[in-house]
Design an enzyme around this catalytic site. Sequence first.
Site, PDB file in Angstrom:
ATOM      1  N   ASP A   1       0.781  -1.137  -0.067  1.00  0.00           N
ATOM      2  CA  ASP A   1       0.033   0.030  -0.005  1.00  0.00           C
ATOM      3  C   ASP A   1       0.998   1.207   0.005  1.00  0.00           C
ATOM      4  O   ASP A   1       0.318   2.309  -0.054  1.00  0.00           O
ATOM      5  CB  ASP A   1      -1.034   0.129   1.100  1.00  0.00           C
ATOM      6  CG  ASP A   1      -0.242   0.090   2.295  1.00  0.00           C
ATOM      7  OD1 ASP A   1       0.951  -0.030   2.381  1.00  0.00           O
ATOM      8  OD2 ASP A   1      -1.035   0.164   3.680  1.00  0.00           O
ATOM      9  N   GLY A   2       2.227   1.139   0.087  1.00  0.00           N
ATOM     10  CA  GLY A   2       3.059   2.155  -0.135  1.00  0.00           C
ATOM     11  C   GLY A   2       3.746   2.583   1.259  1.00  0.00           C
ATOM     12  O   GLY A   2       4.608   3.521   1.152  1.00  0.00           O
ATOM     13  N   GLU A   3       3.125   2.053   2.515  1.00  0.00           N
ATOM     14  CA  GLU A   3       3.837   2.448   3.774  1.00  0.00           C
ATOM     15  C   GLU A   3       5.155   1.997   3.737  1.00  0.00           C
ATOM     16  O   GLU A   3       5.520   1.014   3.200  1.00  0.00           O
ATOM     17  CB  GLU A   3       2.959   1.810   4.660  1.00  0.00           C
ATOM     18  CG  GLU A   3       1.747   2.506   5.138  1.00  0.00           C
ATOM     19  CD  GLU A   3       0.977   1.975   6.255  1.00  0.00           C
ATOM     20  OE1 GLU A   3       1.360   1.039   7.177  1.00  0.00           O
ATOM     21  OE2 GLU A   3      -0.266   2.245   6.582  1.00  0.00           O
TER      22      GLU A   3
ATOM     23  N   HIS B   1      18.502  27.053   0.528  1.00  0.00           N
ATOM     24  CA  HIS B   1      18.134  27.776  -0.436  1.00  0.00           C
ATOM     25  C   HIS B   1      18.090  29.270  -0.043  1.00  0.00           C
ATOM     26  O   HIS B   1      18.281  30.317  -0.572  1.00  0.00           O
ATOM     27  CB  HIS B   1      16.709  27.466  -1.021  1.00  0.00           C
ATOM     28  CG  HIS B   1      16.190  28.531  -1.774  1.00  0.00           C
ATOM     29  ND1 HIS B   1      16.760  28.812  -3.193  1.00  0.00           N
ATOM     30  CD2 HIS B   1      14.915  29.368  -1.819  1.00  0.00           C
ATOM     31  CE1 HIS B   1      15.911  29.460  -3.700  1.00  0.00           C
ATOM     32  NE2 HIS B   1      15.041  29.778  -2.955  1.00  0.00           N
TER      33      HIS B   1
ATOM     34  N   LYS C   1      15.569  38.299 -12.244  1.00  0.00           N
ATOM     35  CA  LYS C   1      14.692  37.291 -12.986  1.00  0.00           C
ATOM     36  C   LYS C   1      13.215  37.511 -12.636  1.00  0.00           C
ATOM     37  O   LYS C   1      13.210  37.818 -10.992  1.00  0.00           O
ATOM     38  CB  LYS C   1      15.301  35.799 -12.455  1.00  0.00           C
ATOM     39  CG  LYS C   1      14.169  34.901 -13.082  1.00  0.00           C
ATOM     40  CD  LYS C   1      14.844  33.361 -12.733  1.00  0.00           C
ATOM     41  CE  LYS C   1      14.246  32.897 -11.122  1.00  0.00           C
ATOM     42  NZ  LYS C   1      14.585  31.815 -10.558  1.00  0.00           N
TER      43      LYS C   1
ATOM     44  N   ARG D   1       9.195  35.957 -12.408  1.00  0.00           N
ATOM     45  CA  ARG D   1       8.485  34.843 -12.934  1.00  0.00           C
ATOM     46  C   ARG D   1       6.949  35.352 -13.103  1.00  0.00           C
ATOM     47  O   ARG D   1       6.152  35.874 -12.004  1.00  0.00           O
ATOM     48  CB  ARG D   1       8.350  33.983 -11.915  1.00  0.00           C
ATOM     49  CG  ARG D   1       8.180  32.621 -12.486  1.00  0.00           C
ATOM     50  CD  ARG D   1       8.414  31.420 -11.336  1.00  0.00           C
ATOM     51  NE  ARG D   1       9.686  30.862 -11.011  1.00  0.00           N
ATOM     52  CZ  ARG D   1      10.384  29.926 -11.506  1.00  0.00           C
ATOM     53  NH1 ARG D   1       9.870  29.338 -12.508  1.00  0.00           N
ATOM     54  NH2 ARG D   1      11.858  29.581 -11.213  1.00  0.00           N
TER      55      ARG D   1
ATOM     56  N   THR E   1      13.934  22.674 -13.480  1.00  0.00           N
ATOM     57  CA  THR E   1      13.469  22.458 -14.860  1.00  0.00           C
ATOM     58  C   THR E   1      14.531  23.040 -15.624  1.00  0.00           C
ATOM     59  O   THR E   1      14.573  22.649 -17.039  1.00  0.00           O
ATOM     60  CB  THR E   1      12.372  23.388 -14.895  1.00  0.00           C
ATOM     61  OG1 THR E   1      12.660  24.787 -15.028  1.00  0.00           O
ATOM     62  CG2 THR E   1      11.149  22.985 -14.207  1.00  0.00           C
TER      63      THR E   1
ATOM     64  N   GLY F   1      15.294  26.137 -16.514  1.00  0.00           N
ATOM     65  CA  GLY F   1      14.906  27.247 -16.976  1.00  0.00           C
ATOM     66  C   GLY F   1      15.627  28.361 -16.573  1.00  0.00           C
ATOM     67  O   GLY F   1      16.023  29.084 -17.702  1.00  0.00           O
ATOM     68  N   THR F   2      16.075  28.560 -15.518  1.00  0.00           N
ATOM     69  CA  THR F   2      16.604  29.798 -15.014  1.00  0.00           C
ATOM     70  C   THR F   2      18.098  29.809 -15.569  1.00  0.00           C
ATOM     71  O   THR F   2      18.567  30.877 -16.118  1.00  0.00           O
ATOM     72  CB  THR F   2      16.760  29.726 -13.499  1.00  0.00           C
ATOM     73  OG1 THR F   2      15.206  29.594 -12.809  1.00  0.00           O
ATOM     74  CG2 THR F   2      17.344  30.898 -12.779  1.00  0.00           C
TER      75      THR F   2
HETATM   76  C1  R5P Z   1      15.456  29.947  -7.370  1.00  0.00           C
HETATM   77  O1  R5P Z   1      15.323  30.876  -6.793  1.00  0.00           O
HETATM   78  C2  R5P Z   1      16.612  28.972  -7.086  1.00  0.00           C
HETATM   79  O2  R5P Z   1      17.697  29.303  -6.825  1.00  0.00           O
HETATM   80  C3  R5P Z   1      16.776  28.426  -8.562  1.00  0.00           C
HETATM   81  O3  R5P Z   1      17.094  29.257  -9.721  1.00  0.00           O
HETATM   82  C4  R5P Z   1      15.597  27.630  -9.010  1.00  0.00           C
HETATM   83  O4  R5P Z   1      15.070  26.853  -8.166  1.00  0.00           O
HETATM   84  C5  R5P Z   1      15.949  26.955 -10.619  1.00  0.00           C
HETATM   85  O5  R5P Z   1      14.600  26.301 -10.766  1.00  0.00           O
HETATM   86  P1  R5P Z   1      14.648  26.076 -12.400  1.00  0.00           P
HETATM   87  O6  R5P Z   1      15.686  24.993 -12.698  1.00  0.00           O
HETATM   88  O7  R5P Z   1      13.485  25.267 -12.593  1.00  0.00           O
HETATM   89  O8  R5P Z   1      14.451  27.172 -13.386  1.00  0.00           O
END
Ligand code: R5P
Length: 302
Positions: free
Chosen positions: A34-36, A127, A190, A192, A222, A224-225
Amino acid sequence: MKFFAGSSSPKLASSIAHELRTMQGGAELIQFTDGEISVKIIDHVRRRDVYVLQTFNEPVNDKIMELLIMIDAFRRSSPRSITAIIPYLAYSRKEKKDTRHDPISGKLIANLLQQAGITGLITTDLHADAIEGFFDVPVINLSASTLFSDHLRPKLDISNTVVVAPDMGGAKRARKFARELEVPVVILEKVRPHNSPDSEIVTMIGDVEGKHAIIIDDIVSTGGTLVNAAKLIKERGAKQVDVCITHALLCGSAVDKIQNSVIQTMYITDSVPVPSAKMLDKFEILSIDKMIACEINELQAE
Ligand code: R5P
């Protein structure tokens, strides 16, 4: 002391055990249909200082639960201390409310770990520094920046290198790295757009023309940044773009994006294991094993 590891990063666990010249403590992980999750600790930990390694890679929530259950099992066996070693502390990007009804998931994770019974935490490149304050137990937040700068310094023409922060939140990290390398820093801003997963760069402070630019960031998720930042600085005349990232989560199509980007070399750490299917020639992995072992040794010497 006793060093244990959850299932998240067996390779890093065995190199840390090797650095510590110790055997890993025995623990059996059982997952029910069940995932437990259930964990059986085999070694005795009574009156020992317990260190338990578990990074929060995919599937993140299972990795968190597994660690909480391990900590619970240790706590019930009367150890002297329980220090969690969590190289990548997931949910840290949700450390504040952006809108009125938001959760603060980073704080919830801190509460859960403390409630389970940790007496200390070792982590890498949180972070945001403020997350340390979510814990009422000692937190050691190690930085991979020196690992990167020591590795890169011999390869660089310092007079023609700049360090780039891909967003304002990373400015402090980039300044530290730039200070270590003794090179100037460039900062990107940056934004968003509301409800959009994609970010765009709106401002660049500093000059990259003709320079070897090194972007530093805590996380690539991802991609993207990173890819946007690399593209922009290349368009602004940088002659080479390399990247240093501590936590390579590489979700979704990140690997393809990076492969097809202007990024030449991407230095990452093993805070999160990179599956071999996602490994690119342009990735170079630096291990945090010695850094963590050294910290454990120092704590034990106190
Ligand atoms: C954002 O503040 C973090 O320091 C990274 O820049 C961010 O989490 C990178 O996320 P992604 O690769 O999705 O752009």
